[in-house]
Design an enzyme around this catalytic site. Structure first.
Site, PDB file in Angstrom:
ATOM      1  N   LYS A  68       0.917  -1.171   0.101  1.00 14.13           N
ATOM      2  CA  LYS A  68      -0.029  -0.019   0.085  1.00 14.13           C
ATOM      3  C   LYS A  68       0.868   1.376  -0.021  1.00 14.13           C
ATOM      4  O   LYS A  68       1.860   1.223   0.490  1.00 14.13           O
ATOM      5  CB  LYS A  68      -1.000  -0.233   1.165  1.00 14.13           C
ATOM      6  CG  LYS A  68      -1.882   1.021   1.216  1.00 14.13           C
ATOM      7  CD  LYS A  68      -3.028   0.913   2.501  1.00 14.13           C
ATOM      8  CE  LYS A  68      -4.041   1.851   2.704  1.00 14.13           C
ATOM      9  NZ  LYS A  68      -4.907   1.869   3.741  1.00 14.13           N
ATOM     10  N   SER A 143      -9.776   2.084   2.795  1.00 15.47           N
ATOM     11  CA  SER A 143      -8.885   2.712   1.544  1.00 15.47           C
ATOM     12  C   SER A 143      -7.755   1.860   1.076  1.00 15.47           C
ATOM     13  O   SER A 143      -7.136   2.327   0.051  1.00 15.47           O
ATOM     14  CB  SER A 143      -7.872   3.702   2.736  1.00 15.47           C
ATOM     15  OG  SER A 143      -7.172   3.454   3.622  1.00 15.47           O
ATOM     16  N   SER A 167     -10.183  -0.264   6.990  1.00 17.15           N
ATOM     17  CA  SER A 167      -9.365  -0.168   5.570  1.00 17.15           C
ATOM     18  C   SER A 167      -8.814  -1.074   5.118  1.00 17.15           C
ATOM     19  O   SER A 167      -8.497  -1.288   3.884  1.00 17.15           O
ATOM     20  CB  SER A 167      -8.682   1.267   5.765  1.00 17.15           C
ATOM     21  OG  SER A 167      -9.161   2.359   5.518  1.00 17.15           O
TER      22      SER A 167
HETATM   23  N1  GLN Z   1     -13.494   4.259   6.307  1.00 19.65           N
HETATM   24  C1  GLN Z   1     -12.862   4.817   7.379  1.00 19.65           C
HETATM   25  C2  GLN Z   1     -12.619   6.344   6.889  1.00 19.65           C
HETATM   26  O1  GLN Z   1     -13.080   7.065   6.349  1.00 19.65           O
HETATM   27  C3  GLN Z   1     -11.548   4.293   7.555  1.00 19.65           C
HETATM   28  C4  GLN Z   1     -10.250   4.460   6.937  1.00 19.65           C
HETATM   29  C5  GLN Z   1      -9.142   3.665   7.524  1.00 19.65           C
HETATM   30  O2  GLN Z   1      -9.304   2.622   8.187  1.00 19.65           O
HETATM   31  N2  GLN Z   1      -8.158   3.942   7.196  1.00 19.65           N
HETATM   32  O3  GLN Z   1     -11.508   7.051   7.514  1.00 19.65           O
END
Ligand code: GLN
Length: 485
Positions: A68, A143, A167
């Site tokens: 990532k 993400s 994420s």
């Molecule tokens: N969807 C969550 C957010 O918008 C989680 C993001 C994450 O775990 N990095 O922050």
């Protein structure tokens, strides 16, 4: 013969027997990376000059994988999918990646994410949206969108992810693969771009539970550069997967799983919850006991707001070092304040800016107690509630989200009030630092759906073993999107 769609152990076996070389695996993986890039936009960078590694007894040696783009990689572009770091090349490598490299793993690409991990759609990265390889009109969730898409498409057997709210686990669900974030601090966060430090976890996306155990075994370890990391050398996740689960106890939360909680339930949501109930019956056939428990609805409804307040506050503070002076393209202006404003205004996406506004607001002296401290108190209540469940149960089992991957249309960032707790409950895993794993649980309209298991801190081996046994009876192990045709 294709190998990148196989399990890590199968690929290792083929390497050991000389059926394939590390170089050939890299070629296959790079070819598939470019094909997927055309179709789904999963990569910020494809590492065409990736070098083969010697094949040893180490099961990861010589095998390609993806990273990532919020993991720092020395000498390799690391953008966090943000314009603010669009040309940033770190001078050091994140500990988790160094650990994988020590095992002989070969990185072939850096994957697209929501900008700095903020977002759940895979659509906010500076290089464009990531499409779901099962159906390119759908999102991957975020993400860790690019990592999920590439593993699902059989580009490599695993990729790293990070998880602040869900994420790793949500994109894994939408892409029909496994997503595992271990207990907080099991993997060092040194070199992972910080989003919300008290919630951030490193982890892995794979196509089966054993692979997730193998990869996290390699990534984990105490690190002097991350004081929240701890010594897990007595834990070997992969060898704990015995599949013996008779007498284990799970619970699910009535308020999240009962259709009566959703007055306007869609046909898809109904099917999703029915599918979950059917799965519970299969799980019971393993000799696992499952009970229904009740959790205060007010507490569940507060979940999403608590996450917003805490994550935005921490993100605002963490990202105040992005000024354009140390990292990224320098802004224009007469003085340093104007230059900073110019850089931040031009380069952050609207979603991030919204989050900084929220973060600054809740941290302001006048508001801090009302918002930030209250959110911390409710976080504690949620964590205590889950910890009480873990006194009696090995793990909480719940469906992930309200159905399969959503369409890539304009409505993707809006939370529905009724389904918000169902969409967001994975965040409790971050509030408490709990080990949490998502595994595929069938299909709705030809698209994958998933279930999640979350257990007590440090009980990773037990949680993974239960997931391993369940995976074996459900029959969605090692699935790929077959390119999404
Ligand atoms: N969807 C969550 C957010 O918008 C989680 C993001 C994450 O775990 N990095 O922050």
């Amino acid at each position: 013969m294709e190998y990148m769609n196989k399990s890590i152990e199968e690929i290792h076996e083929a390497l050991k027997k000389g059926k394939v070389t590390s170089k050939e695996l890299i070629q296959e993986s790079l070819k598939k990376s470019h094909e997927l890039q055309e179709k789904c936009n999963a990569f910020v960078t494809i590492l065409d000059d990736a070098k083969e590694q010697e094949v040893t007894e180490d099961v990861l040696s010589g095998i390609p994988y993806g990273i990532k783009d919020n993991y720092s990689t020395k000498g390799i572009l690391s953008t966090g999918s943000s314009n603010t770091l669009k040309d940033y090349i770190p001078f050091f490598t994140a500990t988790a990646i160094e650990n994988l490299e020590r095992h002989g793993a070969v990185a072939v690409g850096k994957t697209v994410m929501d900008e700095f991990g903020m977002g759940g759609t895979g659509t906010t990265g500076h290089t464009g949206i990531v499409k779901n390889p099962w159906d390119t009109t759908r999102m991957c969730a975020g993400s860790s969108a690019g990592s999920a898409a590439a593993v699902a498409a059989g580009v490599f057997p695993y990729a790293t992810g990070s998880d602040t709210g869900d994420s790793i686990r949500k994109p894994a669900a939408y892409c029909g693969i496994v997503g595992y974030k271990p207990t907080y601090g099991m993997i060092s966060r040194y070199g992972l771009f910080p989003f919300a430090s008290s919630l951030d976890h490193c982890g892995a996306l794979t196509r089966n539970v054993k692979d997730a155990a193998i990869v996290v075994d390699a990534m984990k370890g105490k690190d002097k550069y991350d004081m929240t990391s701890w010594d897990s050398s007595n834990i070997n996740l992969a060898s704990s997967l015995t599949g013996e689960v008779k007498g284990k106890k799970l619970c699910y939360i009535k308020e999240l799983c009962d259709i009566s909680s959703y007055p306007n339930a869609s046909a898809t949501l109904k099917e999703h919850l029915e599918n979950f109930v059917n799965t519970l019956e299969k799980v019971k056939s393993l000799g696992i006991e499952i009970e229904e428990v009740s959790v205060d609805k007010t507490l569940l409804n507060a979940l999403a707001s608590v996450y917003v307040v805490i994550s935005c506050a921490e993100a605002t503070s963490n990202m105040s070092n992005l000024t354009g002076f140390i990292f990224g393209p320098r802004g224009e202006g007469e003085n340093y304040i104007d230059m900073m404003k110019d850089y931040r205004t031009k380069n952050f996406s609207p979603l991030i800016k919204r989050r900084f506004v929220i973060g600054s607001y809740v941290l302001q002296k006048e508001n801090k107690d009302r918002y930030f401290h209250n959110a911390q108190r409710v976080r504690r209540l949620l964590v205590d509630t889950w910890n009480q469940l873990f006194e009696k149960y090995d793990a909480v089992i719940l469906p992930v989200g309200s159905g399969p991957a959503k369409h890539l249309d304009g409505s993707i960032d809006i939370l529905d009030k009724d389904t918000a707790p169902l969409e967001e409950h994975l965040q409790v895993g971050n509030f408490g630092g709990f080990p949490s794993i998502t595994i595929p649980d069938g299909f709705i309209d030809g698209l994958p759906v998933a279930l999640n298991l979350t257990g007590a801190c440090y009980d990773d081996a037990n949680v993974l073993n239960i997931a391993y046994a369940i995976e074996n009876i459900l029959g969605y192990k090692n699935q790929t999107s077959k390119g999404g045709e």
